[in-house]
Structures are given as structure tokens and as C-alpha cells.
Design a protein around this motif. Structure first.
Motif, PDB file in Angstrom:
ATOM      1  N   ALA A  74      29.465  49.714  41.552  1.00  0.00           N
ATOM      2  CA  ALA A  74      30.652  49.716  42.399  1.00  0.00           C
ATOM      3  C   ALA A  74      31.336  48.353  42.382  1.00  0.00           C
ATOM      4  CB  ALA A  74      30.267  50.102  43.829  1.00  0.00           C
ATOM      5  N   SER A  75      30.549  47.273  42.389  1.00  0.00           N
ATOM      6  CA  SER A  75      31.120  45.926  42.370  1.00  0.00           C
ATOM      7  C   SER A  75      31.856  45.664  41.068  1.00  0.00           C
ATOM      8  CB  SER A  75      30.009  44.884  42.557  1.00  0.00           C
ATOM      9  OG  SER A  75      29.335  45.075  43.780  1.00  0.00           O
ATOM     10  N   ALA A  76      31.327  46.171  39.966  1.00  0.00           N
ATOM     11  CA  ALA A  76      31.953  45.933  38.668  1.00  0.00           C
ATOM     12  C   ALA A  76      33.305  46.610  38.536  1.00  0.00           C
ATOM     13  CB  ALA A  76      31.025  46.410  37.560  1.00  0.00           C
ATOM     14  N   VAL A 129      37.322  36.223  48.815  1.00  0.00           N
ATOM     15  CA  VAL A 129      36.078  36.539  48.126  1.00  0.00           C
ATOM     16  C   VAL A 129      36.305  36.780  46.645  1.00  0.00           C
ATOM     17  CG1 VAL A 129      36.223  39.032  48.557  1.00  0.00           C
ATOM     18  CG2 VAL A 129      33.992  37.932  48.288  1.00  0.00           C
ATOM     19  N   GLU A 130      37.515  37.294  46.280  1.00  0.00           N
ATOM     20  CA  GLU A 130      37.744  37.567  44.864  1.00  0.00           C
ATOM     21  C   GLU A 130      37.896  36.277  44.059  1.00  0.00           C
ATOM     22  OE1 GLU A 130      41.713  38.108  47.045  1.00  0.00           O
ATOM     23  OE2 GLU A 130      39.616  38.683  47.277  1.00  0.00           O
ATOM     24  N   GLN A 131      38.050  35.125  44.739  1.00  0.00           N
ATOM     25  CA  GLN A 131      38.183  33.856  44.049  1.00  0.00           C
ATOM     26  C   GLN A 131      36.894  33.054  44.036  1.00  0.00           C
ATOM     27  OE1 GLN A 131      41.577  31.663  45.498  1.00  0.00           O
ATOM     28  NE2 GLN A 131      42.943  33.431  45.394  1.00  0.00           N
ATOM     29  N   LEU A 132      35.801  33.616  44.503  1.00  0.00           N
ATOM     30  CA  LEU A 132      34.521  32.925  44.451  1.00  0.00           C
ATOM     31  C   LEU A 132      34.118  32.680  43.002  1.00  0.00           C
ATOM     32  CD1 LEU A 132      32.432  34.828  47.160  1.00  0.00           C
ATOM     33  CD2 LEU A 132      33.330  32.506  47.309  1.00  0.00           C
ATOM     34  N   PRO A 133      33.461  31.562  42.732  1.00  0.00           N
ATOM     35  CA  PRO A 133      33.018  31.294  41.353  1.00  0.00           C
ATOM     36  C   PRO A 133      32.075  32.382  40.861  1.00  0.00           C
ATOM     37  CG  PRO A 133      32.817  29.336  42.744  1.00  0.00           C
ATOM     38  CD  PRO A 133      33.139  30.470  43.654  1.00  0.00           C
ATOM     39  N   ALA A 151      32.920  40.794  35.269  1.00  0.00           N
ATOM     40  CA  ALA A 151      32.288  39.754  34.450  1.00  0.00           C
ATOM     41  C   ALA A 151      31.041  39.212  35.135  1.00  0.00           C
ATOM     42  CB  ALA A 151      33.283  38.628  34.181  1.00  0.00           C
ATOM     43  N   ALA A 152      31.128  39.021  36.449  1.00  0.00           N
ATOM     44  CA  ALA A 152      29.971  38.499  37.186  1.00  0.00           C
ATOM     45  C   ALA A 152      28.845  39.519  37.237  1.00  0.00           C
ATOM     46  CB  ALA A 152      30.393  38.103  38.593  1.00  0.00           C
ATOM     47  N   ALA A 153      29.194  40.804  37.380  1.00  0.00           N
ATOM     48  CA  ALA A 153      28.176  41.849  37.505  1.00  0.00           C
ATOM     49  C   ALA A 153      27.418  42.093  36.209  1.00  0.00           C
ATOM     50  CB  ALA A 153      28.812  43.151  37.975  1.00  0.00           C
ATOM     51  N   THR A 154      27.974  41.643  35.091  1.00  0.00           N
ATOM     52  CA  THR A 154      27.316  41.864  33.796  1.00  0.00           C
ATOM     53  C   THR A 154      26.784  40.583  33.175  1.00  0.00           C
ATOM     54  OG1 THR A 154      29.488  41.703  32.710  1.00  0.00           O
ATOM     55  CG2 THR A 154      28.693  43.909  33.283  1.00  0.00           C
ATOM     56  N   ILE A 202      24.976  36.804  44.396  1.00  0.00           N
ATOM     57  CA  ILE A 202      25.071  37.919  45.348  1.00  0.00           C
ATOM     58  C   ILE A 202      24.702  39.232  44.663  1.00  0.00           C
ATOM     59  CG2 ILE A 202      26.630  39.248  46.814  1.00  0.00           C
ATOM     60  CD1 ILE A 202      28.258  36.655  47.210  1.00  0.00           C
ATOM     61  N   PHE A 203      25.258  39.455  43.477  1.00  0.00           N
ATOM     62  CA  PHE A 203      25.068  40.736  42.797  1.00  0.00           C
ATOM     63  C   PHE A 203      23.619  40.968  42.376  1.00  0.00           C
ATOM     64  CE2 PHE A 203      29.752  40.649  41.256  1.00  0.00           C
ATOM     65  CZ  PHE A 203      30.162  40.970  42.537  1.00  0.00           C
TER      66      PHE A 203
END
Length: 374
Positions: free
Chosen positions: A27-29, A5-9, A37-40, A16-17
Motif C-alpha cells: 500500500a505504501s509503494a 511526510v512525502e518529503q521525508l528522506p 522507491a523507499a519501499a523497494t 519506517i517501512f
């Protein structure tokens, strides 16, 4: 092999976020740099719901303020009677006013007890600040604020938000301080406005004429609330004006909410035969039967939602049965008093589009839950 999951684009993580609550995003960030980076990223914050109940959710994530410029549509929930919640809401709105030229929609919702006196002045000042800078704002919903709204706010919206499409000012307050003059200026400054929620006293005959003008953009929804002393003494809006407005905008839906502050004798001044009433909510202190019968006679082609809060009577049951027989397009009916079985049978038999109803044949513990029609 399944990809970790940590390698998902980042695009997939962002998808998802964007469905997570604010604490879950925080928590995800903290998981790793990729998740941070994805969460922001902007896609996560385009449509955002934020609750300012700090005591339950903990502190606002420190990165939140750096993400405000990504927000296009915000629903902000807070408890105005609790100072920490109100303070965070004010800080967020103030920061939003300074960094978000692209804000398109803002909905403010208060929860908990109503505040005393001027407890909402700081929140309203922050809303003023947003309306001064958010030139692209299209939707502003303040109907869930318990504060008194006034002409100053409406004029700020008129001059600061020329692209406005919808505005809801029909909030639950004991005093209505929005005058008809400010509404007229709003209509002139925002020609694309197509949805408007007001207290009855804020609407005038002239405003109906402006909305019915040949060059006016299509107007789709007018929500009227009659809950203040000013509403009870508002001058009547002539039936001819409603007829002209409906003729100009055939798709117009009018929602009317009548509260106990409106005397029974004033109801006939509010409800007019030519009004295209789609939703009628009656919570009157006096006679409700005549209002239901009036709706059955004149709103048969347009009525979709009926809500009645009154006491049980044979006359009410008879008026509800008449309405059921004449309003086949009804989608919802909610009557918060016991009715006789023939009332339920009438709605089930004559309203094929009925999707939800509250029609109790005997007393039950509150809250009464509606029945969904499958």
C-alpha cells in the motif's frame, strides 16, 4: 514548520517501512514515486517476514520478486494444507534460490492443519534449491515444518552451505528419516556449526565425539526431540560422552523434549546425569514423577526451563517442590495440571530468577496463560 511526510528522506521512509507487513508495504509503494522507491530499497528487505495466506492478505505485491535479492534473513509463514498458500511459498522460495546469493537466514513456519501424505514435497524441493545456491546461508530453521525431513536434505545442506552456524531439524513429524551418518557428514562439512536441533535417533555417540574434538569451534546449543518410534528405539548415548562434550564446551545448553511416543522405561536411557540440560519439556504417557526428580538431582546447576504435561498427583507435587529447592537458576516453570499451594510457594521462595510460571491451584478454562513475574 513540520516537514510534509512525502518529503521525508528515503532513509527515514525505509526505516519506517521495514517495520510494516507485506500488505502495508504494498500500500505504501502505491502512494507516490518517492514512497515506491523507499519501499523497494535494500534496507527495507534486509530482515523480512512474509505470510503466504493469500486469501486474507490478497495477492503478493508484483514488485516483491524484484526485491528478493535484497533479503538476507527471511521468515516465511504459510499453510501447507491450503494449496494457494503452499504454491505462493514454493514460488517465493524457488525465486529466492535463483536470485539471492547473499541469503543468511531462512526460517519456515507452517500454520493451520497438517497436510496429508506428500503435500510438502514442493516446498522441500524449493528448500533443496536454496541450499544448492545459498553459499552464505548461516541459519536454517525447519522445526516448524510438519513434513518428514531426510538424509538427502541434510546432505544438500552439508555440501551447499559451508558457512552454516545453526540448523534446526527437530520438527513435529511422525517419522524421522535423518540418519546419524548424514549428521556426521554435516558436522564435518560445516565446522562452524554451533547450534543444532535433531531428533534423538539422528544423534550418535560418534557425533558427540566429533563435537568434543579439541579443534571444534565453540558449540552452544543442542536441541533434542524424542517424538518418533525411531527415537524410542535409539541406542543410548553414554554419560561419559556427555561429560566429555560438556567439558569441551562449558557453555553448552541442551534442550530435551520428551513426547508420548517415548515409553517411560526409555526415559532413563535418554536423560544422563552429565547432560547440561537447560530446558526440559515432559509430555510423557507414563511416569513423569521420576523424570522431574532426576532433573532435580542432576540438573540443578543448568536447568532454566521446565515444562510438564501430566496428571495431578501428590507424588508430582513433592517432586516439583524438590526441584524448586534445588534449582535456584530456574527462569520458567510450566505445569499443565493443578498443583497444591505449597508448590507455588516453593518456586516463588527458592527461585529468585523466576520470570514466568504456569502453576494453577484450581482448574481453569484452557488455554492456561502463564503468570509473569515483575
Amino acid at each position: 514548520m513540520t516537514e510534509p511526510v512525502e518529503q521525508l528522506p528515503e532513509e527515514v521512509l525505509a526505516l519506517i517501512f521495514c517495520h510494516l507487513s507485506l500488505p502495508d508495504r504494498a500500500a505504501s509503494a502505491r502512494v507516490c514515486r518517492a514512497w515506491a522507491a523507499a519501499a523497494t530499497c535494500s534496507a527495507v528487505w534486509h530482515d523480512t517476514n512474509i505470510s503466504c495466506d493469500c486469501e486474507r492478505e490478497g495477492m503478493v505485491p508484483p514488485y516483491l520478486f524484484s526485491c528478493l535479492d535484497h533479503i538476507h534473513n527471511l521468515r516465511l509463514e504459510f499453510e501447507p494444507s491450503r494449496e494457494p498458500s503452499r504454491q505462493v511459498a514454493t514460488e517465493l522460495l524457488t525465486a529466492l534460490a535463483g536470485c539471492t546469493p547473499g541469503l543468511r537466514g531462512l526460517c519456515l513456519e507452517s500454520r493451520g492443519e497438517k497436510p496429508l501424505f506428500d503435500a510438502g514435497r514442493d516446498v522441500l524441493d524449493a528448500v533443496h534449491a536454496i541450499c544448492r545456491t545459498a553459499r552464505t546461508l548461516r541459519h536454517l530453521d525447519l522445526r516448524c515444518l510438519p513434513f518428514t525431513l531426510d538424509d538427502t536434505l541434510v546432505l544438500q545442506v552439508a555440501h551447499g552451505c559451508p558457512e552454516l552456524r545453526s540448523l534446526f531439524l527437530n520438527n513435529c513429524t511422525l517419522v524421522n528419516s535423518v540418519g546419524p551418518g548424514a549428521v556426521l557428514e554435516l558436522l564435518e562439512a560445516c565446522p562452524r556449526l554451533c547450534t543444532l536441533g535433531l531428533h534423538l535417533a539422528s544423534l550418535s555417540h560418534t557425533a558427540l565425539e566429533v563435537l568434543a574434538a579439541p579443534d571444534r569451534a565453540p558449540f552452544s546449543l543442542l536441541a533434542l526431540r524424542c517424538a518418533c518410534p525411531e527415537d524410542a528405539h535409539a541406542p543410548p548415548l553414554p554419560n561419559e560422552a556427555w561429560a566429555a562434550l560438556h567439558h569441551r564446551h562449558p557453555g553448552l545448553a541442551v534442550e530435551v523434549e520428551l513426547e508420548p511416543a517415548l515409553p517411560a522405561e526409555s526415559v532413563i536411557r535418554v536423560l544422563q546425569p552429565a547432560m547440561p540440560v537447560a530446558a526440559l519439556r515432559l509430555c510423557l504417557s507414563g511416569n513423569t514423577v521420576d523424570s522431574v526428580r532426576f532433573a532435580a538431582l542432576y540438573y540443578a546447576a543448568t536447568l532454566r526451563v521446565l515444562e510438564v504435561r501430566t496428571t495431578t498427583s501428590a507424588e508430582l507435587d513433592a517432586s516439583l517442590e524438590l526441584l524448586a529447592a534445588r534449582c535456584p537458576g530456574l527462569r520458567e516453570v510450566h505445569c499443565f495440571c493443578v498443583v497444591r499451594p505449597s508448590v507455588l510457594h516453593s518456586f516463588r521462595a527458592h527461585c529468585p530468577r523466576l520470570r514466568s510460571y504456569t502453576l494453577k491451584l484450581r482448574r481453569e478454562p484452557h488455554p492456561w496463560r502463564p503468570t509473569l513475574v515483575e
